[in-house]
Every structure is written in structure tokens, then in C-alpha cells.
Design a protein around this motif. Structure first.
Motif, PDB file in Angstrom:
ATOM      1  N   ALA A   1     -96.399  41.501  48.748  1.00 26.27           N
ATOM      2  CA  ALA A   1     -96.714  40.408  47.818  1.00 26.27           C
ATOM      3  C   ALA A   1     -96.446  39.057  48.473  1.00 26.27           C
ATOM      4  O   ALA A   1     -97.227  38.113  48.309  1.00 26.27           O
ATOM      5  N   ARG A   2     -95.351  38.952  49.229  1.00 28.08           N
ATOM      6  CA  ARG A   2     -95.055  37.691  49.932  1.00 28.08           C
ATOM      7  C   ARG A   2     -96.157  37.363  50.937  1.00 28.08           C
ATOM      8  O   ARG A   2     -96.543  36.206  51.076  1.00 28.08           O
ATOM      9  N   PHE A   3     -96.648  38.362  51.640  1.00 27.81           N
ATOM     10  CA  PHE A   3     -97.732  38.148  52.590  1.00 27.81           C
ATOM     11  C   PHE A   3     -98.965  37.598  51.868  1.00 27.81           C
ATOM     12  O   PHE A   3     -99.571  36.618  52.311  1.00 27.81           O
ATOM     13  N   ILE A   4     -99.327  38.204  50.755  1.00 28.67           N
ATOM     14  CA  ILE A   4    -100.490  37.763  49.972  1.00 28.67           C
ATOM     15  C   ILE A   4    -100.259  36.338  49.461  1.00 28.67           C
ATOM     16  O   ILE A   4    -101.155  35.486  49.542  1.00 28.67           O
TER      17      ILE A   4
ATOM     18  N   GLU B   1     -85.674  28.719  53.073  1.00 29.86           N
ATOM     19  CA  GLU B   1     -86.513  29.840  52.669  1.00 29.86           C
ATOM     20  C   GLU B   1     -86.959  29.667  51.217  1.00 29.86           C
ATOM     21  O   GLU B   1     -86.159  29.409  50.329  1.00 29.86           O
ATOM     22  N   SER B   2     -88.249  29.802  51.003  1.00 23.46           N
ATOM     23  CA  SER B   2     -88.833  29.787  49.664  1.00 23.46           C
ATOM     24  C   SER B   2     -88.798  31.197  49.084  1.00 23.46           C
ATOM     25  O   SER B   2     -88.861  32.179  49.822  1.00 23.46           O
ATOM     26  N   HIS B   3     -88.700  31.270  47.790  1.00 26.80           N
ATOM     27  CA  HIS B   3     -88.701  32.548  47.074  1.00 26.80           C
ATOM     28  C   HIS B   3     -89.938  33.370  47.435  1.00 26.80           C
ATOM     29  O   HIS B   3     -89.841  34.588  47.589  1.00 26.80           O
ATOM     30  N   SER B   4     -91.075  32.697  47.563  1.00 30.76           N
ATOM     31  CA  SER B   4     -92.344  33.400  47.717  1.00 30.76           C
ATOM     32  C   SER B   4     -93.081  33.154  49.030  1.00 30.76           C
ATOM     33  O   SER B   4     -93.954  33.941  49.394  1.00 30.76           O
ATOM     34  N   PHE B   5     -92.764  32.050  49.727  1.00 32.97           N
ATOM     35  CA  PHE B   5     -93.604  31.629  50.850  1.00 32.97           C
ATOM     36  C   PHE B   5     -92.917  31.625  52.208  1.00 32.97           C
ATOM     37  O   PHE B   5     -93.494  31.177  53.184  1.00 32.97           O
ATOM     38  N   GLY B   6     -91.687  32.057  52.301  1.00 29.10           N
ATOM     39  CA  GLY B   6     -90.965  31.984  53.564  1.00 29.10           C
ATOM     40  C   GLY B   6     -90.401  30.589  53.775  1.00 29.10           C
ATOM     41  O   GLY B   6     -90.265  29.803  52.831  1.00 29.10           O
ATOM     42  N   LYS B   7     -90.083  30.259  55.017  1.00 24.92           N
ATOM     43  CA  LYS B   7     -89.487  28.957  55.309  1.00 24.92           C
ATOM     44  C   LYS B   7     -90.514  27.845  55.103  1.00 24.92           C
ATOM     45  O   LYS B   7     -91.662  27.966  55.522  1.00 24.92           O
ATOM     46  N   LEU B   8     -90.054  26.766  54.458  1.00 25.82           N
ATOM     47  CA  LEU B   8     -90.901  25.594  54.224  1.00 25.82           C
ATOM     48  C   LEU B   8     -90.257  24.372  54.851  1.00 25.82           C
ATOM     49  O   LEU B   8     -89.035  24.297  54.998  1.00 25.82           O
TER      50      LEU B   8
ATOM     51  N   LYS C   1     -98.309  34.018  50.729  1.00 26.08           N
ATOM     52  CA  LYS C   1     -98.370  33.086  51.863  1.00 26.08           C
ATOM     53  C   LYS C   1     -99.804  32.826  52.286  1.00 26.08           C
ATOM     54  O   LYS C   1    -100.172  31.704  52.621  1.00 26.08           O
ATOM     55  N   MET C   2    -100.623  33.859  52.263  1.00 28.37           N
ATOM     56  CA  MET C   2    -102.003  33.730  52.731  1.00 28.37           C
ATOM     57  C   MET C   2    -102.908  32.989  51.735  1.00 28.37           C
ATOM     58  O   MET C   2    -103.769  32.220  52.145  1.00 28.37           O
ATOM     59  N   PHE C   3    -102.703  33.233  50.442  1.00 29.58           N
ATOM     60  CA  PHE C   3    -103.672  32.743  49.456  1.00 29.58           C
ATOM     61  C   PHE C   3    -103.142  31.708  48.468  1.00 29.58           C
ATOM     62  O   PHE C   3    -103.935  31.010  47.836  1.00 29.58           O
ATOM     63  N   VAL C   4    -101.834  31.600  48.320  1.00 29.55           N
ATOM     64  CA  VAL C   4    -101.280  30.701  47.296  1.00 29.55           C
ATOM     65  C   VAL C   4    -100.484  29.544  47.898  1.00 29.55           C
ATOM     66  O   VAL C   4    -100.507  28.433  47.367  1.00 29.55           O
ATOM     67  N   LYS C   5     -99.815  29.792  49.000  1.00 33.19           N
ATOM     68  CA  LYS C   5     -98.912  28.796  49.572  1.00 33.19           C
ATOM     69  C   LYS C   5     -99.564  27.427  49.719  1.00 33.19           C
ATOM     70  O   LYS C   5     -99.004  26.423  49.267  1.00 33.19           O
ATOM     71  N   ASN C   6    -100.731  27.353  50.326  1.00 35.05           N
ATOM     72  CA  ASN C   6    -101.349  26.050  50.568  1.00 35.05           C
ATOM     73  C   ASN C   6    -101.688  25.318  49.268  1.00 35.05           C
ATOM     74  O   ASN C   6    -101.606  24.091  49.200  1.00 35.05           O
ATOM     75  N   ILE C   7    -102.024  26.059  48.231  1.00 34.34           N
ATOM     76  CA  ILE C   7    -102.300  25.434  46.931  1.00 34.34           C
ATOM     77  C   ILE C   7    -101.033  24.764  46.405  1.00 34.34           C
ATOM     78  O   ILE C   7    -101.071  23.656  45.868  1.00 34.34           O
TER      79      ILE C   7
END
Length: 150
Positions: free
Chosen positions: A59-62, A121-128, A64-70
Motif C-alpha cells: 500500500a505504501r508503494f502504491i 518519515e511520513s506515515h504513507s509516503f516515506g521520507k519527505l 508513493k507512486m500515485f498519491v504522494k505528488n498530489i
């Protein structure tokens, strides 16, 4: 994007929150003002509490790939956009309690400052980066304060 880590912008956001009342109505969407304030606090709960379960690796991979930039870009959110399940507020919320809780989170974040968030570290997106954290915090607050006309 305005910098939520500065006292000036934090004070500006809090002044906008202070303009809300328990009877404020949204310009779009279905949330009450109390629900909106609680909804905005979820972002901070994910930073400061263990209230929300972290997504699994897939879920984190998904995310990061599709939601993080939004979430972390400077592009504003669209009205009536989709939201993650943990952000959905189904029950009524006490306006005064939620307002105080959100303001306390905003102040705590400003006082910790950019340095605390750089590489955090973000809950969902890794390090920001601190800029990505800023964008996610400020953009979300601004979106919902605009939703309620303040």
C-alpha cells in the motif's frame, strides 16, 4: 506556497480558523465545520500519535507512486476530491474541542520547525523534505479553510 513553519503564516492560518463558528457552512462538500476540523487534524495525528495504522509495504508503494505528488506538490486540491478512509468523518464532532486540538497541532508543528521535519518519515509516503511536509500541511489547511469561506 506559504510556509506553515513560520510564525507569521501559522498566525495567519489560526486567525482564519478563529473566524469559523459552530454554525459555519461549507461552500462545497458534506462535512460540518467540526468534522472538517477533525479531518484536518488527521494529518497531524499521523505525525504525533499512533492512532492510525501504517499502510503495509504494498500500500505504501502504491501511495508513493500515485498519491504522494498530489499531496506534497504545490498544485491545489480539487473540490470534492477523494480522501483516504482514515480522513472520513462520519460522526458529529464538537466544534470547540476540534478547533482547539487543530490549533494546538499547528502551533506544535511551527514550534518544532522545518529542521524537525527535514527527512522525517511520513506515515504513507516515506521520507519527505521539509518543503514537502510544508506543502502537505499548508495546502490541506488552506483547501478546507477556503471550503468554509475563511
Amino acid at each position: 506556497m506559504k510556509n506553515i513553519f513560520t510564525k507569521e503564516i501559522t498566525d495567519e492560518v489560526i486567525a482564519r480558523i478563529e473566524k469559523l463558528t459552530a454554525t459555519s457552512q461549507p461552500n462545497w462538500g458534506k462535512m460540518s465545520v467540526g468534522q472538517m476540523l477533525a479531518h484536518c487534524s488527521v494529518t497531524y495525528e499521523m505525525v504525533y500519535t499512533d492512532r492510525h495504522r501504517k499502510p503495509n509495504a504494498f500500500a505504501r508503494f502504491i501511495l508513493k507512486m500515485f498519491v504522494k505528488n498530489i499531496v506534497v506538490s504545490e498544485k491545489p486540491y480539487s473540490k470534492n476530491g477523494k480522501t483516504a478512509p482514515q480522513f472520513i468523518m462520519k460522526e458529529d464532532k464538537n466544534f470547540d474541542d476540534e478547533k482547539k486540538r487543530l490549533i494546538d497541532y499547528i502551533v506544535k508543528t511551527q514550534e518544532l520547525g522545518e529542521g524537525y521535519f527535514e527527512g522525517k518519515e511520513s506515515h504513507s509516503f516515506g521520507k519527505l523534505t521539509a518543503i514537502e511536509w510544508n506543502n502537505s500541511f499548508y495546502k490541506h489547511l488552506d483547501h478546507h479553510l477556503n471550503q468554509f469561506g475563511v
